[in-house]
Structure formats: structure tokens, C-alpha cells
Write a protein that holds these residues in place. Structure first.
Motif, PDB file in Angstrom:
ATOM      1  N   GLN A 141       0.828  -1.203   0.000  1.00 25.74           N
ATOM      2  CA  GLN A 141       0.000   0.000   0.000  1.00 25.74           C
ATOM      3  C   GLN A 141       0.869   1.262   0.000  1.00 25.74           C
ATOM      4  O   GLN A 141       0.505   2.284  -0.616  1.00 25.74           O
ATOM      5  N   ASN A 142       1.997   1.193   0.676  1.00 23.60           N
ATOM      6  CA  ASN A 142       2.969   2.289   0.638  1.00 23.60           C
ATOM      7  C   ASN A 142       3.376   2.568  -0.810  1.00 23.60           C
ATOM      8  O   ASN A 142       3.337   3.715  -1.277  1.00 23.60           O
ATOM      9  N   HIS A 143       3.761   1.511  -1.527  1.00 25.20           N
ATOM     10  CA  HIS A 143       4.135   1.670  -2.940  1.00 25.20           C
ATOM     11  C   HIS A 143       2.995   2.303  -3.732  1.00 25.20           C
ATOM     12  O   HIS A 143       3.211   3.206  -4.556  1.00 25.20           O
ATOM     13  N   LEU A 174       6.909  -1.505  11.091  1.00 24.27           N
ATOM     14  CA  LEU A 174       7.269  -2.888  10.809  1.00 24.27           C
ATOM     15  C   LEU A 174       8.775  -3.053  10.635  1.00 24.27           C
ATOM     16  O   LEU A 174       9.343  -4.065  11.074  1.00 24.27           O
ATOM     17  N   TYR A 175       9.429  -2.081  10.021  1.00 21.33           N
ATOM     18  CA  TYR A 175      10.892  -2.107   9.963  1.00 21.33           C
ATOM     19  C   TYR A 175      11.454  -2.124  11.386  1.00 21.33           C
ATOM     20  O   TYR A 175      12.432  -2.823  11.670  1.00 21.33           O
ATOM     21  N   TYR A 200      13.082 -10.278   2.809  1.00 21.04           N
ATOM     22  CA  TYR A 200      14.122  -9.505   2.120  1.00 21.04           C
ATOM     23  C   TYR A 200      13.614  -8.751   0.882  1.00 21.04           C
ATOM     24  O   TYR A 200      13.896  -7.545   0.742  1.00 21.04           O
ATOM     25  N   PRO A 201      12.874  -9.389  -0.033  1.00 23.08           N
ATOM     26  CA  PRO A 201      12.467  -8.652  -1.238  1.00 23.08           C
ATOM     27  C   PRO A 201      11.587  -7.442  -0.951  1.00 23.08           C
ATOM     28  O   PRO A 201      11.525  -6.513  -1.775  1.00 23.08           O
ATOM     29  N   HIS A 211      13.351  -0.102  -0.197  1.00 20.94           N
ATOM     30  CA  HIS A 211      13.175   0.716   1.013  1.00 20.94           C
ATOM     31  C   HIS A 211      13.144   2.209   0.705  1.00 20.94           C
ATOM     32  O   HIS A 211      12.417   2.966   1.361  1.00 20.94           O
ATOM     33  N   GLU A 212      13.909   2.655  -0.273  1.00 23.39           N
ATOM     34  CA  GLU A 212      13.899   4.085  -0.597  1.00 23.39           C
ATOM     35  C   GLU A 212      12.533   4.508  -1.138  1.00 23.39           C
ATOM     36  O   GLU A 212      12.020   5.573  -0.780  1.00 23.39           O
ATOM     37  N   ARG A 213      11.939   3.642  -1.965  1.00 20.69           N
ATOM     38  CA  ARG A 213      10.606   3.947  -2.497  1.00 20.69           C
ATOM     39  C   ARG A 213       9.556   3.956  -1.394  1.00 20.69           C
ATOM     40  O   ARG A 213       8.519   4.595  -1.515  1.00 20.69           O
TER      41      ARG A 213
END
Length: 232
Positions: free
Chosen positions: A114-116, A140-141, A166-167, A172-174
Motif C-alpha cells: 500500500q505504501n508503494h 514494521l521495519y 528480504y524482497p 526501502h527508498e521507495r
């Protein structure tokens, strides 16, 4: 042995990570989700939710007919059980891996997704939605960072829990996250990124789709315009 129906998304990468780590022979069948290939009848026979990834195991452990599966978490668990790799054999060890696998499936993946969407893909930028999902992704991070404070990998040894998570940290920047804010997570992330199997998996992704994006209105309609009426 394994037919992998795949596209270059975090959920797709989970399965190539496992297959490369385990050394299982597999063939990739690209499903270009931006072109609507996930709605092709032959794919829906394997993946009724019209989402990648999906697999067909043509040599299942019971020696019977081929086994088809959809849902990345179910596939990881199936492959771990098939190979007896990347999941502990003890009751407590297995339970530990499974709870973190389900944590990713129910939390990290959906929230980062949802962030994306609201950060990158939504044409109308809604500040509340962006803030909501950036904050929850950060929370969550933080959970994962705390978990990794006293162990190398999520459940001790490298496992399907790590391959699942991991994927979703790669972009993470996005997601408007700075890994320097999460030092234990960053150490874990860098260690997985350097694994030869990880390098091979992401090299295959580059060969299939070097610039993953939603670049035109037709792709947007296919990816974001589905409803109950599209389930036929």
C-alpha cells in the motif's frame, strides 16, 4: 522439475531466492502483469487469484501427479518441506519460522504494498494515505530491526522467513525508509544481498524485466482496476 510462473515483484523474488539457494532445477515462465497475462486461462488454472507467483512441481515428493500452488508463502513452505531445507525440523524451530513467515504475509508485504501504491502509483496523492502507510512500514521495519538485534537471521539460521522478508526491504527508498535508522536490519539486509543465490536471483530478474514499472494508462487499468466483475 519446477515450473515457476513469475514476474519481477517482491513476491516473485521470494521464490527465485529459494530455488537458487536450494539448487532445485526450474524453468521460469514470465507472466507480464502489466500486460494482463495473469488473466490467461492456463495461468488461472494454476493461480485462481490471478496473482504471481505460482508453481507446478512436476516431481512431487509423493511420486504422484504434478502439484500446482499459488501464494508465495504457501510455495515457500511447500518447497522447504519438499527439500527439507531452510526450515527447522524441530517443533519450536519450525513454529518460529512460520510465525515470521506469516508476519511478512499479513503485515510487511501488504503494508509496504500500500505504501508503494499511494506513494508511487496513485495519480491522486492523498497525504493521509501516504503518511499512514509510510508510518506503518516504518513501524514494521522497527519490529524487524528489534528482532534482529541478537541474531544473525530472523529465526536464527537463514530460512524461508528471511527469503519472504528480504524482497520487501529491497525497495526501502521507495517506501520512504532509511536503513541507517535500523542498524540491525541493515546488517541483515546487506548480508542477504551479498549471498551468491541472491545475486543470481536478481540477475535473472534483470534479464526478464530490467525496468519494472507501471508506465502507461493501460497497465494501470489492468493492475489497479480490478473488482468482483473481473473474476470469471
Amino acid at each position: 522439475m519446477i515450473d515457476l510462473y513469475y514476474w519481477t515483484t517482491p513476491n516473485g523474488h521470494k521464490i527465485t531466492l529459494f530455488l537458487e539457494e536450494a539448487g532445485l532445477p526450474y524453468t521460469i515462465f514470465p507472466i507480464n502483469i502489466g500486460k494482463g497475462e495473469q488473466f490467461q486461462p492456463h495461468f488461472l488454472d494454476i493461480a485462481p487469484n490471478n496473482r504471481i507467483p505460482a508453481i507446478i512441481d512436476r516431481a512431487p515428493a509423493d511420486g504422484g501427479e504434478p502439484v500446482s500452488l499459488f501464494e508465495s508463502g504457501a510455495i515457500l513452505l511447500y518447497l522447504a518441506d519438499k527439500t527439507r531445507k531452510f526450515i527447522p525440523g524441530t517443533l519450536r524451530g519450525r513454529a518460529d519460522v512460520l510465525q515470521w513467515l506469516f508476519w511478512q504475509m499479513g503485515g510487511l508485504g501488504p503494508m509496504a504494498g500500500q505504501n508503494h501504491h499511494f506513494n508511487t502509483y496513485a495519480q491522486d496523492k492523498i497525504p493521509y494515505a501516504i503518511d499512514r502507510y509510510v508510518r506503518e512500514t516504518g513501524r514494521l521495519y522497527g519490529v524487524l530491526n528489534k528482532r534482529l538485534a541478537d541474531r544473525e537471521f530472523i529465526a536464527g539460521d537463514y530460512s524461508i522467513a528471511d527469503m519472504a522478508c528480504y524482497p520487501w526491504i529491497v525497495p526501502h527508498e521507495r517506501q520512504s525508509q532509511n536503513l541507517d535508522d535500523f542498524p540491525h536490519l541493515k546488517r541483515w539486509f546487506d548480508a542477504i544481498a551479498a549471498r551468491p543465490a541472491t545475486l543470481r536471483a536478481y540477475e535473472k530478474a534483470q534479464q526478464i524485466n530490467a525496468l519494472p514499472s507501471v508506465g502507461d494508462e493501460e497497465s494501470r487499468k489492468i493492475l489497479f482496476g480490478q473488482n468482483a466483475g473481473t473474476v470469471k
